[in-house]
Write an enzyme that holds these catalytic residues in place. Structure first.
Site, PDB file in Angstrom:
ATOM      1  N   CYS A   2       0.763  -1.365  -0.153  1.00 37.13           N
ATOM      2  CA  CYS A   2      -0.050   0.020  -0.137  1.00 37.13           C
ATOM      3  C   CYS A   2       0.726   1.255  -0.029  1.00 37.13           C
ATOM      4  O   CYS A   2       2.149   1.343   0.032  1.00 37.13           O
ATOM      5  CB  CYS A   2      -0.729   0.062   1.325  1.00 37.13           C
ATOM      6  SG  CYS A   2      -2.027  -1.462   1.502  1.00 37.13           S
ATOM      7  N   ARG A  50      -4.859   1.576  -0.695  1.00 43.22           N
ATOM      8  CA  ARG A  50      -4.717   0.307  -0.393  1.00 43.22           C
ATOM      9  C   ARG A  50      -4.601  -0.417  -1.633  1.00 43.22           C
ATOM     10  O   ARG A  50      -5.319  -0.453  -2.753  1.00 43.22           O
ATOM     11  CB  ARG A  50      -5.980  -0.669   0.444  1.00 43.22           C
ATOM     12  CG  ARG A  50      -5.593  -1.891   0.704  1.00 43.22           C
ATOM     13  CD  ARG A  50      -7.039  -2.391   1.345  1.00 43.22           C
ATOM     14  NE  ARG A  50      -6.606  -3.914   1.926  1.00 43.22           N
ATOM     15  CZ  ARG A  50      -7.708  -4.640   2.186  1.00 43.22           C
ATOM     16  NH1 ARG A  50      -8.981  -4.369   1.853  1.00 43.22           N
ATOM     17  NH2 ARG A  50      -7.227  -5.875   2.481  1.00 43.22           N
ATOM     18  N   GLY A  79       3.052  -3.335   3.422  1.00 43.58           N
ATOM     19  CA  GLY A  79       3.908  -4.427   3.349  1.00 43.58           C
ATOM     20  C   GLY A  79       3.116  -5.730   3.623  1.00 43.58           C
ATOM     21  O   GLY A  79       1.802  -5.702   3.405  1.00 43.58           O
ATOM     22  N   GLU A  80       3.780  -6.595   4.322  1.00 46.69           N
ATOM     23  CA  GLU A  80       3.219  -7.794   4.485  1.00 46.69           C
ATOM     24  C   GLU A  80       3.767  -8.733   5.636  1.00 46.69           C
ATOM     25  O   GLU A  80       5.073  -8.345   5.755  1.00 46.69           O
ATOM     26  CB  GLU A  80       3.538  -9.066   3.341  1.00 46.69           C
ATOM     27  CG  GLU A  80       2.750  -8.778   2.106  1.00 46.69           C
ATOM     28  CD  GLU A  80       1.174  -8.603   2.038  1.00 46.69           C
ATOM     29  OE1 GLU A  80       0.685  -9.355   2.829  1.00 46.69           O
ATOM     30  OE2 GLU A  80       0.556  -8.031   1.235  1.00 46.69           O
ATOM     31  N   SER A 380      10.622 -12.537  -6.015  1.00 47.34           N
ATOM     32  CA  SER A 380      11.849 -12.046  -6.457  1.00 47.34           C
ATOM     33  C   SER A 380      13.121 -12.611  -6.052  1.00 47.34           C
ATOM     34  O   SER A 380      13.163 -12.918  -4.656  1.00 47.34           O
ATOM     35  CB  SER A 380      12.057 -10.614  -6.796  1.00 47.34           C
ATOM     36  OG  SER A 380      13.211 -10.229  -7.111  1.00 47.34           O
ATOM     37  N   GLY A 381      14.325 -12.660  -6.890  1.00 45.28           N
ATOM     38  CA  GLY A 381      15.345 -13.227  -6.283  1.00 45.28           C
ATOM     39  C   GLY A 381      16.529 -12.141  -5.772  1.00 45.28           C
ATOM     40  O   GLY A 381      17.687 -12.542  -5.304  1.00 45.28           O
TER      41      GLY A 381
END
Length: 616
Positions: A2, A50, A79-80, A380-381
């Site tokens: 967000c 959001r 974020g998470e 992603s790496g």
């Protein structure tokens, strides 16, 4: 993922400032296309945009914790939180009741339970602000590695904050100025922690929280890399790395929207894709969807450069076939990278001139735009090279012992040097080499070492620390801005702090036990990958080699010369610029041969578009 923003002022009634906080919130629309909210109190105004990922119906923000007829705390979160389910269970056992299934509410309830100490319990990527109405205190928090951005701008009576500078700049109190230190940051790739280029603006440093009260602003470091003795055997270390990777990737697959991986055919992204495929199939949810990027005609015309010895496409196809991924190749035309609309979108996402990586910025933006048509979340790496020692400068004695940031040593440093066309007098006044030396010394002084640690092991710990705390930040910023500008959330499993802490303390001799870069990661994933991937040498994100792209850059630079009102003109060496644009264009153009064009072009556009005043 967000966009967050807000304004605290202890001497003003902010309930009368809805229009301003709404304008600040609106700047975050691309980061949060699925909803918006504003919360106002006498001394705090909080905004949120959001991007719905978990609990699509619940989780709306700003989120208010109410109880006993009061609103004790308000949260705006980006974020998470990957361990939110465990934390939720613990909070329920302590008597908390939840209205939603979101990780946002877990963060809010965790604050009510543990106060600022909640940060020690979070596993994730995050930037958030909590206004505690009981104490009239604002808490700004950023994740340990700096995956998610968070800026703030102190004012005489409070603070402005936002996920990006544009949110702060939408407030009349913020001034659009840059001084000599700001220019030094723009012209050299040192990435000083907390420095935000704009005068008076700062970043919340990764692993820090900032508290704003009537008494003033204070900063507290809640996490840092620490030196610990590594006692595990090689076999145990390899097994531990794999265990951490399996757990991290599995946690980061949690999503209520379509998810994919970014696949380059390199070791890092291949490991993430392979583990994700294995986990999804085990849950009956496979196959994993993956995306890669290339340029039209690249397969036929590829030429190696000092950083890229092989094209990505053959390796991408090997991995996709090996794990049975549902793979899509996104093919870009180099003309897209110089499209004025694309470049305007890139600048509008970064709020700063993105010169150091040249065409990689618009390329990433176009890739993410294409991916967003199919997925809302991507893994992603990014950061494996910093953590496991993958870059060439980890293994080049001249770079390791060069007495400066390793990526700025002779060979790799040329890729990031955008100063050649600037006025010599200006460069002398800015003294970029002195600035670099000071920043390097500051960074070295932070490095934790074991008692008695010396020689190569000590130096490689320093090199690892410099890469994780300085170089990585530029890549995370790039990934965040380009992905969020398209409404795509990118997760970074190799930034899991448990993995970073563990590998940071593995001795360099063990990290390179087979004489290769990223030996531990290669060994930990050997059963997952085809031989071609396991043997491939590190190759960065692809860059166009189309000479037409450079021709367009030269034409734009000629346009700056012809326009006497161009704001960058006083900063440039005009004779050098004329000589540069008149030089014959090579048949193949590379990132290293045109970085001197990119930097002044982006700087000029930024100064104009953002109406920035330069104070020298």
């Amino acid at each position: 993922m967000c966009g967050i923003t807000g304004w605290v002022d202890f001497e003003r009634d902010l309930t009368q400032e809805r229009a301003v906080i709404q304008a600040m919130t609106d700047t975050m629309a691309l980061r949060g296309p699925d909803g918006e909210g504003v919360w106002l109190d006498r001394h705090a105004a909080i905004g949120h945009r959001r991007l719905s990922i978990i609990d699509l119906e619940g989780g709306r923000q700003p989120m208010v914790a109410d109880g006993d007829g009061r609103e004790p705390a308000v949260l705006t979160f980006s974020g998470e939180i990957y361990n939110y389910r465990e934390l939720r269970s613990e909070l329920v056992s302590r008597g908390h009741r939840f209205r939603t299934e979101s990780d946002t509410e877990v963060v809010l309830r965790a604050y009510l339970q543990w106060g600022p100490g909640l940060v020690d319990k979070l596993n994730g990527m995050f930037a958030f602000a909590i206004w505690d109405a009981r104490t009239e205190e604002l808490l700004l928090v950023r994740d340990r590695l700096g995956v998610k951005p968070l800026y703030y701008y102190p004012t005489p009576d409070g603070v402005l904050f936002g996920s990006e500078p544009k949110a702060i700049l939408a407030n009349p109190q913020a001034r659009r100025r840059v001084n000599a230190d700001g220019l030094r940051e723009l012209l050299d790739m040192v990435k000083t922690p907390e420095h935000a280029v704009f005068t008076g603006m700062y970043e919340v440093r990764p692993g820090y929280l900032v508290r704003v009260r009537r008494q003033g602003l204070t900063k507290h470091r809640y996490w840092a890399l620490e030196a610990r003795e590594h006692t595990d055997s090689l076999d145990t270390t390899i097994a531990t790395v794999r265990e951490l990777l399996d757990d991290t990737v599995k946690r980061q697959l949690i999503s209520d929207v379509p998810l994919c991986t970014l696949l380059s055919g390199g070791l890092d992204s291949s490991v993430v894709t392979a583990i994700a495929q294995k986990a999804l199939v085990a849950d009956g949810a496979g196959p994993v969807r993956s995306f890669s990027v290339d340029f039209a005609g690249a397969a036929e015309n590829f030429l190696p450069d000092p950083l890229r010895s092989t094209p990505d496409a053959p390796y991408v196809r090997d991995l996709a076939a090996h794990v049975s991924a549902d793979h899509t190749e996104v093919i870009l035309d180099s003309d897209e990278l110089s499209d004025p609309k694309v470049r305007a979108a890139v600048l509008g996402a970064t709020d700063l001139p993105p010169g150091h990586f040249g065409d990689l910025w618009p390329s990433l933006y176009q890739l993410f735009r294409a991916i967003r048509q199919h997925s809302t979340v991507a893994l992603s790496g990014e950061s494996a090279d910093e953590v496991f020692g993958g870059y060439s400068w980890f293994h080049d004695p001249e770079s390791v012992n060069g007495g400066t940031f390793p990526w700025l040593s002779a060979t790799p440093g040329a890729f990031y040097d955008g100063r050649p066309l600037f006025d010599r007098g200006l460069i002398d006044r800015l003294d970029p080499m002195g600035h670099r030396a000071r920043r390097y010394d500051e960074a070295l002084a932070e490095v934790p070492v074991l008692p008695g640690e010396s020689g190569l092991e000590k130096r490689m710990r320093e090199v690892s620390y410099l890469n994780i705390t300085r170089f990585l930040q530029t890549l995370l910023d790039r990934k965040d801005r380009m992905s969020m500008a398209t409404g795509l959330e990118v997760r970074v499993p190799f930034c899991d702090h448990r993995l970073v802490e563990y590998v940071f303390n593995v001795p360099w001799a063990m990290k390179t036990f087979d004489g290769r870069e990223k030996s531990l990661l290669r060994a930990a994933s050997r059963d997952l990958l085809p031989t071609s991937i396991l043997q491939r040498v590190k190759s960065p994100y692809p860059s166009t080699q189309d000479s037409g792209y450079e021709k367009t850059l030269r034409e734009e630079l000629s346009g700056i010369l012809a326009d006497g009102s161009s704001p960058a003109l006083p900063l440039l060496d005009l004779d050098r610029v004329r000589q540069r644009v008149e030089r014959p264009v090579a048949e193949n153009s590379t990132q290293i041969t045109r970085i001197d064009l990119e930097t002044p072009l982006w700087l000029n556009t930024w100064l104009s578009a953002y109406d920035v005043t330069v104070d020298l």
